[in-house]
Design an enzyme around this catalytic site. Structure first.
Site, PDB file in Angstrom:
ATOM      1  N   LYS A  22       0.574  -1.131  -0.124  1.00 28.65           N
ATOM      2  CA  LYS A  22       0.323  -0.586   0.332  1.00 28.65           C
ATOM      3  C   LYS A  22       1.070   1.049   0.252  1.00 28.65           C
ATOM      4  O   LYS A  22       0.639   2.312  -0.542  1.00 28.65           O
ATOM      5  CB  LYS A  22      -0.939  -0.311   1.032  1.00 28.65           C
ATOM      6  N   ARG A  92      -3.164   3.309   8.370  1.00 32.02           N
ATOM      7  CA  ARG A  92      -3.691   2.012   7.733  1.00 32.02           C
ATOM      8  C   ARG A  92      -2.357   0.817   7.793  1.00 32.02           C
ATOM      9  O   ARG A  92      -1.413   1.073   7.613  1.00 32.02           O
ATOM     10  CB  ARG A  92      -4.091   2.214   6.304  1.00 32.02           C
ATOM     11  N   GLY A 101      -6.776 -10.531   7.334  1.00 33.38           N
ATOM     12  CA  GLY A 101      -6.780 -10.715   8.700  1.00 33.38           C
ATOM     13  C   GLY A 101      -6.084  -9.991   9.458  1.00 33.38           C
ATOM     14  O   GLY A 101      -6.029 -10.411  10.898  1.00 33.38           O
ATOM     15  N   MET A 103      -5.359  -6.191  11.807  1.00 34.15           N
ATOM     16  CA  MET A 103      -6.124  -4.556  11.588  1.00 34.15           C
ATOM     17  C   MET A 103      -5.917  -3.923  10.529  1.00 34.15           C
ATOM     18  O   MET A 103      -5.032  -3.540   9.928  1.00 34.15           O
ATOM     19  CB  MET A 103      -4.939  -4.408  12.985  1.00 34.15           C
ATOM     20  N   ARG A 336      -3.505  -1.373  -6.374  1.00 38.58           N
ATOM     21  CA  ARG A 336      -2.694  -3.065  -6.479  1.00 38.58           C
ATOM     22  C   ARG A 336      -3.629  -3.612  -7.543  1.00 38.58           C
ATOM     23  O   ARG A 336      -4.716  -3.652  -7.818  1.00 38.58           O
ATOM     24  CB  ARG A 336      -2.761  -3.063  -4.772  1.00 38.58           C
ATOM     25  N   HIS A 454      -5.231 -40.118   2.059  1.00 36.84           N
ATOM     26  CA  HIS A 454      -4.703 -40.841   1.752  1.00 36.84           C
ATOM     27  C   HIS A 454      -6.167 -40.314   0.522  1.00 36.84           C
ATOM     28  O   HIS A 454      -5.697 -40.318  -1.468  1.00 36.84           O
ATOM     29  CB  HIS A 454      -5.573 -42.126   1.718  1.00 36.84           C
ATOM     30  N   SER A 762      15.514 -40.310  -9.931  1.00 36.14           N
ATOM     31  CA  SER A 762      14.218 -39.304  -9.731  1.00 36.14           C
ATOM     32  C   SER A 762      13.955 -38.599  -8.021  1.00 36.14           C
ATOM     33  O   SER A 762      14.174 -39.689  -7.443  1.00 36.14           O
ATOM     34  CB  SER A 762      13.088 -39.847  -9.972  1.00 36.14           C
ATOM     35  N   CYS A 829       9.715 -36.162  -8.959  1.00 32.87           N
ATOM     36  CA  CYS A 829       8.302 -37.012  -8.898  1.00 32.87           C
ATOM     37  C   CYS A 829       7.359 -36.732  -7.153  1.00 32.87           C
ATOM     38  O   CYS A 829       8.508 -36.503  -6.239  1.00 32.87           O
ATOM     39  CB  CYS A 829       8.673 -38.282  -9.227  1.00 32.87           C
ATOM     40  N   TYR A 849      13.112 -32.858 -14.897  1.00 33.99           N
ATOM     41  CA  TYR A 849      12.339 -32.213 -15.318  1.00 33.99           C
ATOM     42  C   TYR A 849      11.026 -32.847 -14.137  1.00 33.99           C
ATOM     43  O   TYR A 849      11.941 -32.893 -13.140  1.00 33.99           O
ATOM     44  CB  TYR A 849      11.574 -33.435 -16.031  1.00 33.99           C
TER      45      TYR A 849
END
Lengths: 875, 875
Positions: A22, A92, A101, A103, A336, A454, A762, A829, A849
Site C-alpha cells: 500500500k 492503515r 486478517g 488490523m 494494487r 489418502h 528421480s 516426482c 523435469y
C-alpha cells in the site's frame, strides 16, 4: 542512523519490501502526479524492531514518527491536535503482500473533544463531524483495545429503535453527539481508562496496534496458507484524512480497471455517496455500480477513468483501486494489482498482450499458476449456487464440483454407478481398497484426514472432487447414515460437494463443464514456448496416461506399479503372493500377477506413443496390502489352505513398528528378488510386444529407496540378467534404462557413487522431506499446527520443498551425480512436482523435469514458464 | 602389466593388504634368514579379478602362476609333476586379517599315481607316501569339490574295524595304498569325473577354490561379525611341501612366544612327532607340550626357541607360530601376532614395555579395546566350566557371568531378590517396565530380540549379564516354565548364563569376580596420558554415575531423563500427566513429578563432583509410557476419574503410525512446554541446592531432535525465562548451558545456523543413522540379514558409524558449527560412543568427547588412546 519513516514523496513502487504494498503504491501514485492525500509510511523494519523490543515501539522510532508528523504539518498547512486547523489522519496497515486478517484501518485519528468542536465550526457540518468522531472512537476501541464492535453497534441499533428509524442517515447531529459520549463510556468501562485525548498518544497506540495485529491468529493462519514468511512484518501508512461522508457532494468507492470475474476490459466497481469506506463493504446501504457515477458526476468519472488507464498502463496489470470524493474532488487512496478468477486472469493476460500493453512473458507472470486449476474442473452454476447455503464445511482437498447419490462403501458405490447412478462416496477415511470405488464416484467426502490424507492425494491424482476432514459430520457405517448437525442423510440421498471451497450442500446443484477457451489455448502455447523444464505426469494406468497427454505432459515420470494391484481381481493374487510360505509358492502367485501387469504396461506404452515412461518397482511395505475385513481374511485363508492361526501368524509377521522406515522399496526387492524379476518380465515383455507393433518405447526402470550403491547394483544385475534373457528368447533388442529414486538422505549424500551405475535419478521429495526432518507425514499432524501457531514453521515442508534443508541435499546430489555422469537425467516426482514455488526451485537446481499428477500438469507448465522467465531476468 | 604373483623373496611384512597376513609374514621370515620352505603368493587383487571375471581366474593370471611355478622349480631344483624329482606343494589361503571360515589348506598337491610311485622310490617310505596321497585326495575333494570329509573318514574307520585296530598309526602301507584307490572312487562317484592327474590343473582348481571360499557363508558371517570389508579378498600361498609325517625324526607343531591365556613370558604350545599339521588339531592323538621337545630334540628346540625370540623382537609382539620338522630339520610355516585373552593382552603389553621391547604407545596399540570388557565383568571358574556343556545358545548380548534362581516376571524377581535370593530374570522380551526387575537380577535371558533389543541395550548399560534372542528356548508365562529342548525348568530352578558367549547352563557354576591387577592399572595410566578425546558416560542415576566415575569417566554425556520415570511410584504420576485432559491438569501432575526429578539431579550432581553433566529433556513418544496390563489401566482410569471409553480414547490418541518419526523430542516439548518448564525447574533447583553445599555444577541442558533453529530458540527462551526466575527467587546465580542433539539430517545440514544459538552439540548417531538410511533399528532386522548374506552390507551401521554417509553429515555439521562458534563443545552419545572403530572416526572428526555406557568407559579410553596414537603416526 537507519530510517524507519518515509514520506510518500521519498518512496516508489519498487520499495514494497520496506514500505509494504500500500505504502509503495501510494508513493508511486504521488510521483505520477495523481491526487493522493499527503502522508508517510512507517516501515516493515520498524515492525520487526517492535517485536525485537518486546512488543514495544523503540523510543527512537517514536521520535522519528513525531518528527515526520511535523513535516506533514508543514506540507498540509494543518497542525496535529490544533483545534483551529486540525490535521486528521487515517492509519492503515500494509504488508508486502496483501494480507487479510490484520488490523486494517483507523480513520479520523487526531480527534478529541476540543478538536471536534473547532472542526464543527470550521466545517459547519456538526452531523458529519460527530459521525466521524463516533466512528473514530469505535475503530480505535476495536483495533487498539480489542473491544468488540458489537458493543458500539448495538447502541446505534438501540437508538434507532427508540426513534423508530431504520437508516443511519436518519440519525441527527444530536444523535451523533449522544453516541460519541456513549462510545467514550463504553471505552472507559472496558479499559478502566479515559479515551486518550492526546493525538500523539492516539497515533503511537494505533501504530503499535497495527504491528501487534501482524501476529494475531487470523494473520498467522493466512500466512501459513499463503506461504508468507513471518519475518516480513507489516508497514503502517499515516495519511491526511479526506472525507467521503462530508455531504451529498462526497462519496467513496472501489473499482477494478477490468472485470475481475470475467476479464472484460471495462471499469468494474461500486461506490456510495456521502459515506466512508467501511460503509461500502458493510452492506447497510446498497452501493451503486461504478457506471452510474458517469451520469452522477461526469467530470469526476472522467478523471477517475483516466487515472485508471494511467495506472493500468503504468503497472502493466489490472488494478484494484480505492477512491474518495470530498466535496467534488477525487482522491486516490490505494491501487494494487487486482485479484481475479482464473478465467479472468487468462483473458486479461491475453488481451493485454493483444493490446500491446505487455509482453507474453509478463502475461505469463501475471497468472497465478494455481488459478489454472479452476479452468480444468467442473464448477457449480453460480446462479444456482447463490441460492444455496453450505450445510457444513470440510477441507478443499481436491477441486471440482460433484453431485450424486450418497453411498458409504466402495462396493455399493461401484454397483450403483454401474446401474447408471451418479455417486458421491462418503467414508470415515479412505484406504487403498477404496480406489476403485473412488474411480466410480463423482466426488469423495471424508470425515477424517487432512490435505495430504489418502483420499486427498488420490483424488487430486484422479482429478476428482474431494472434501476431506469434514470433522463436523459423522458417519454411522452400520446404519448407512451421514449426520450433519441436525440433519440425517441416508443412502441414496443426494448431496453436492465443492472441492474448491470445501463446502457441502444438501441436494443437487447444476454443474458446468470446464470450457477451455481460445485465450487459454493461446496462453498455454506461449507457456510451452518459454519453459525449459520438462513436465511429466505421475500416472499409474492407461486412463491417467491419456489425461496427462491431453494436459500436455511430456512423459510419465512415475508409474507406481503397486497401484496396479488394488483392483479386485489382482489384489487377491497379490495377497496370496505376500502371504506365501516360501519362495516357490511366492513365484507361483507372481506368475499369476505377471500377465495383468504386463498388459497394463503395454497399454501405457501405447498411450504414451514413445514418450518417456518411468516405472518404479514395488515400493510400499507389504502389510499395506493385507486384507482388512473378516470376510476377505477368511476367503484368502481358504484359498491359501492354511489354518486361521497360521493366517494370523503370517499377517502378524508383516507388521512393523515404523513401516515408513521398514521393509519397503529396494529392501523388499532384495529380500524377494522374485518380485523384481516378475516386474522386469512385465516391463520388458510389454516393450517387446509394442515393439512388434512399431512402437519403440525405452522403459526407464526405477528402483525405489536406494541408500547404497550395492543395493542398486544387486537389483541392477538381476534386472539386466532377466531382461537380456527375455530379449534373447524373443530375438528382439529393446533399449531400457535403470535408475533410482533419491529419497533417503544417504543416497543424496552418495549420489556420485550411485550415479556411476544408475542411468537416471528421480528425487522422491516426499520421503526425502520425511527423513531429512525425521518426521512422518502421517504423524506430523499432531504437532504441525502447534508449529504454525508458535511461529516455528512458515510453511509446510510437505507442500513446498524445504529449500534450506532438503534443498541442500538435492543440490549436493545433483552436483555429485553430474560430475560422474554429466548427462544424467534428473527429475522430481511426488507432490512437490506440481507446486509452483517448488517448481521454481527445481528450475534453479537445473533439473531436467518435474512430474506431477495429470491434473496439475497445466499448472506445472505455467509455473515452469514463470520459473524460466525469472531465471532469465536474474541473469 | 599388473603383477598378481609374488615370490616370497619379493615380499615383506608391510604388504599384508596385497599378500595377505600369511604371505607377507612368510616373505618377512625369509628375509630374516629363517628356514622357510620356498614358495610364492597369489595376491588379493587376483581374488577380486576372479570375482570380476564371473568367478573364474583370468587367463593371464593363470599364465603368471604357471610361470612362477617355473621359477620355483628352478629355486628348489625340483620339477612340478616330474616323477623323477617331483615338486609337491601346499596351497593355503591367507587374507589380510586372520579369517576362519574360509577354505584353509591343501597339502601334497602335485601328486598323481606316476609321481607317487616315483616318490616311493625316492623316499623309500611307501607308507608315508601313500598316507600323503590319500590325505591329498581327501583335502582336494573336500575343499575344491565340496565332498564331505565324512565320506572319506568313514572308510578309514571301516578299515580299522575290519582290522580290529584303533590308531591310524597302525594302518600299514598296504592299507594306505588301498585307501588312495577307495578315495579316488569316492571322488569319481561324487563328481562324475576322474580325479585330476595334471598337477597344473590341480593347482589352478585349488587356487580358484580358495578364492571361491572367500564368499562362503561362514566367511561372510565372520566378516560381518568382525567388520571386515567384503572387497578385501584373500591371497593364496603356494609353498614347497615339507613333511612332518616322514618318520620318527619328523614332526609338526604350533607355539606362542608367550602364554596366550595368562601372558606368562614362556614358550607355550604343543607338537606331534610323525604327523602333518591337521593331526595336531584333529585330536586323534594327544600332542605333547612344547617343553617336551627340549628333551626330545634339544638342538631343534634350541633353534626354535631362538627363532621365536627373533620373531617376537622383530614384530614387537607376541607371536603365534607353526613349524614342521622334516628329518630333524626345522621349517617355519607361519608366524603372526598371537590372539590372546584380555588378561594376557594386558600382561604381555605391560611386560614388554618393562622389558624395553616396545614403547607404551605400542603396548596400547597391541590390545584390542573390546578385550578389556572381560576384565570388568564376572566370569565362570574355568575349571568348573570345562565340565559343563551349554544346554542352549543365545546371543552374547551383554558380557559377564550370572547364576541364580529363575523368575519370569519383574515383580517376582524383585520380591525374590529382596528375600535374599540371587535371581535370573527370563522374559520373552523386556520392556521399560522390566527395568527395575533387571536391576535386581544377576542376569537376564530373553527369547526374542537381537543385540540391540531393549534387554541387550539396557543390560549393557547396567553392566549386567544378558543372553538375548535365545530362539531355541520357549517360555510358558502362564505356567511359569522355561522349556529348552527336552528339559523343562520351573520357577526357582537354578540356571547360569554366560553373557560373553551366549551360553546357558543347567544348574550353578562358581563365579569369579573381576580382578583389576596392577598391570591393568599401569596400562590405563598410559592410556589416559596419551588419549586426547574425552570419555563421558551415559548415566541416568546416581548409581550409574558412580560406576562411570570408578571406570574413569570424565563427565556425563547423556542423562536420559525419561528413564527416571519408570520407577513404580513415578510412572503412575507420569502416566496421569500424559493422559491429562488439558494443560492445567497436566501441570498439576507435573508438579508431583518435579520433586523426584529434582532429587535425582541433585544426587547425580553430588556424585559427579562438578564434572560436566549433560541432561537431555524428555525424548520418546509419550505412548511408550502407557500402561499395558488391564490392572494398570484400571488403576489409572480410577485415579483420573474418567470412564473406560474416555481412557481408551486418550490412550488411542497417543498412537502413532511411525513413532520413531512422530511426536517426540523437542516436538513434544514445544506442544507441551509445561514439560520443558518442569524439567528446567528440576535441573536448576537441584543445581541451586548443591550450590549451597559448595558444589558448583554447570548443568548442560540438551534439547532432543532439533531440526530447525526456531525449534531450538522457542525452547531456549522458555528454559532461560524459567531458569532466570528461579535464580532470582533463590538469589543465587548458577551457570548453565543450553545445547542440542544433532540427530536428524536437517540439523546436521543447518548446524551453522543452529550453532548461532546452541552452546553445545551432541551427535545422536543412533537416530542420525536411522534417518540417514531411512530405516529404523526396530524394523531393519527383517532385511539386514539378507543384506549381509547378499553382500550388500559389510557392517552394521548401528554398531559402527557409517563413515561414508552419516559421517559426511557429521563432518558438515562440525565444520559449519565451528565456523560460527569456534569453541563449541561437540560430542557423541549413543551406542557408537563405545565402539572402538567409531571412536577412531570421532577422533578424526575432531570431536571433544564420546559418551558411552559406564561399563564401556575403559574400552572407550583405550580406543581413544589408540586413535590418538594413530592420528599422530599419520601426521
Amino acid at each position: 542512523m537507519k530510517k524507519y519513516v518515509y514520506l510518500f514523496s521519498e518512496g516508489n513502487k519498487e520499495m514494497k519490501a520496506l514500505l509494504g504494498g500500500k505504502g509503495a503504491n501510494l508513493a508511486e501514485m504521488l510521483s505520477l502526479g495523481l491526487p493522493v492525500p499527503k502522508g508517510f509510511t512507517i516501515t516493515t523494519e520498524a515492525c520487526n524492531k517492535y517485536y525485537e523490543n518486546q512488543e514495544s515501539l523503540p523510543e527512537s522510532i517514536q521520535q522519528e514518527i513525531l518528527e515526520t508528523i511535523k513535516k506533514l504539518e508543514s506540507i498540509t498547512g494543518k497542525t496535529f491536535g490544533d483545534p483551529e486547523n486540525p490535521l486528521l489522519l487515517s492509519v492503515r496497515s500494509g504488508a508486502q503482500a496483501s494480507m487479510p486478517g490484520m488490523m486494517d484501518t483507523i480513520l479520523n485519528l487526531g480527534m478529541n473533544d476540543e478538536v471536534v468542536s473547532a472542526f464543527v465550526k470550521q466545517t459547519k457540518n456538526p452531523r458529519f463531524v460527530y459521525d466521524s468522531y463516533r466512528r473514530f472512537i469505535e475503530m480505535f476501541s476495536d483495533v487498539v483495545k480489542g473491544i468488540d464492535k458489537s458493543y458500539f453497534e448495538s447502541q446505534i441499533d438501540l437508538l434507532k429503535k427508540e426513534k423508530n428509524i431504520t437508516s443511519d442517515l436518519d440519525l441527527t447531529e444530536e444523535d451523533m453527539y449522544k453516541l460519541t459520549n456513549i462510545f467514550k463510556e463504553i471505552y472507559k468501562k472496558a479499559t478502566m481508562e479515559e479515551f486518550p485525548k492526546d493525538p500523539r498518544e492516539q497515533l503511537l497506540q494505533a501504530v503499535e496496534a497495527v504491528f501487534k495485529s501482524w501476529n494475531n491468529e487470523r494473520a498467522i493462519y493466512y500466512r501459513k496458507l499463503n506461504d508468507i514468511p513471518n519475518n516480513w512484518g507489516t508497514a503502517v501508512n499515516i495519511q491526511e484524512m479526506v472525507y467521503g461522508n462530508r455531504g451529498e457532494n462526497s462519496g467513496t468507492g472501489v473499482a477494478f480497471t477490468r472485470n475481475p470475474a470475467t476479464g472484460e476490459n471495462k471499469l468494474y466497481g461500486e461506490y456510495l455517496m456521502n459515506a466512508q469506506g467501511e460503509d461500502v463493504v458493510a452492506g447497510i446501504r446498497t452501493p451503486n455500480p461504478i457506471s452510474k457515477l458517469e451520469s452522477e458526476m461526469p467530470l469526476v468519472y472522467k478523471e477517475f477513468e483516466n487515472i485508471s488507464k494511467i495506472l493500468e498502463n503504468h503497472y502493466h496489470d489490472m488494478q484494484d483501486m480505492e477512491f474518495t470524493i470530498e466535496n467534488g474532488k477525487l482522491y486516490m487512496l490505494q491501487t494494487r494489482n487486482g485479484k481475479r478468477t482464473g478465467v479472468s486472469a487468462i483473458k486479461i493476460a491475453v488481451d493485454m498482450v493483444h493490446e500491446g500493453k505487455i509482453k507474453e512473458e509478463d502475461a505469463i507472470l501475471s497468472v497465478d499458476p494455481n488459478q489454472i486449476d479452476s479452468l480444468l474442473h467442473k464448477t457449480f452454476d453460480p446462479k444456482e449456487l447463490s441460492l444455496k447455503e453450505p450445510i457444513v464445511t470440510g477441507l478443499a482437498a481436491s477441486p471440482g464440483a460433484a453431485c450424486g447419490h450418497l453411498y458409504f462403501s466402495a462396493e455399493e458405490a461401484i454397483e450403483a454407478h454401474k446401474n447408471g447412478e451418479k455417486v458421491v462416496l462418503a467414508r470415515l477415511e479412505t484406504s487403498p481398497e477404496d480406489i476403485e470405488g473412488m474411480h466410480h464416484a463423482e466426488g469423495i467426502l471424508t470425515i477424517r484426514g487432512g490435505m495430504t490424507s489418502h483420499a486427498a492425494v488420490v483424488a487430486r491424482g484422479m482429478g476428482k472432487c474431494c472434501v476431506s476432514g469434514c470433522n463436523e459430520a459423522r458417519i454411522d457405517i452400520e446404519k448407512k447414515l451421514l449426520i450433519i448437525k441436525n440433519k440425517t442423510f441416508q443412502e441414496k440421498d443426494i448431496i453436492s460437494l465443492d472441492g474448491s471451497t470445501g463446502y457441502v450442500y444438501d441436494g443437487a446443484i447444476k454443474e458446468i463443464d470446464p470450457t477451455i477457451s481460445g485465450d487459454f489455448k493461446e496462453f498455454m502455447s506461449w507457456v510451452d514456448r518459454i519453459k525449459t523444464l520438462k513436465i511429466r505426469a505421475n500416472a499409474d494406468n492407461e486412463t491417467d496416461a491419456k489425461i496427462a497427454l491431453d494436459f500436455g505432459a511430456e512423459g510419465i515420470g512415475l508409474v507406481r506399479t503397486e497401484h496396479m494391484f488394488f483392483e479386485r481381481m489382482r489384489i487377491f493374487n497379490f495377497r496370496k503372493m505376500i502371504l506365501a510360505n516360501d519362495k516357490e509358492e511366492r513365484k507361483r502367485f507372481l506368475e499369476q500377477i505377471l500377465p495383468y501387469q504386463q498388459q497394463d504396461f503395454e497399454n501405457i506404452y501405447r498411450a504414451m506413443k514413445e514418450k518417456p515412461v518411468v516405472i518404479r518397482y514395488l515400493d510400499p511395505p507389504l502389510h499395506e496390502f493385507l486384507p482388512k475385513t473378516e470376510e476377505e481374511i477368511e476367503e484368502l485363508k481358504n484359498s491359501l489352505q492354511i489354518t486361521s492361526e497360521e493366517m494370523r501368524n503370517r499377517m502378524n509377521a508383516l507388521k512393523e513398528f515404523n513401516p515408513m522406515m521398514g521393509h519397503r522399496g529396494c529392501r523388499l526387492l532384495i529380500t524377494y528378488e522374485e518380485i523384481a524379476i516378475m516386474q522386469t518380465k512385465a516391463v520388458i515383455k510389454a516393450a517387446i510386444n509394442v515393439y512388434k507393433e512399431g512402437i519403440y518405447v525405452v522403459p526407464e526402470i526405477m528402483i525405489p529407496l536406494t541408500g547404497d550403491l550395492k543395493e542398486f547394483e544387486f537389483l541392477q544385475s538381476i534386472i539386466i540378467e532377466t531382461a537380456e534373457q527375455l530379449m534373447k528368447d524373443a530375438q528382439c533388442n529393446i533399449k531400457y534404462e535403470i535408475g533410482t529414486m533419491i529419497e533417503v538422505p544417504r543416497s543424496a549424500l552418495l549420489s556420485g557413487e550411485i550415479a556411476t551405475k544408475a542411468q537416471f535419478f528421480s528425487f522422491g521429495t516426499n520421503d526425502l522431506t520425511q527423513f531429512t526432518y525425521g518426521f512422518s507425514r502421517d504423524d506430523a499432524g499432531k504437532f504441525l499446527n502447534d508449529y504454525h501457531e508458535k511461529l516455528i514453521f512458515d510453511q509446510d515442508p510437505f507442500s513446498r520443498i524445504d529449500e534450506k534443508g532438503v534443498g541442500i541435499l538435492m543440490k549436493v546430489a545433483i552436483t555429485e551425480a553430474r560430475k560422474v555422469r554429466p548427462n544424467i537425467s534428473l527429475g522430481v516426482c511426488g507432490e512437490h512436482g506440481g507446486e509452483p514455488k517448488s517448481i521454481e526451485f527445481c528450475q534453479k537446481l537445473g533439473l531436467d523435469y518435474v512430474s506431477c499428477s495429470p491434473y496439475r500438469v497445466p499448472i506445472a507448465r505455467v509455473a515452469a514458464a514463470q520459473a524460466s522467465i525469472k531465471a532469465n531476468q536474474s541473469k
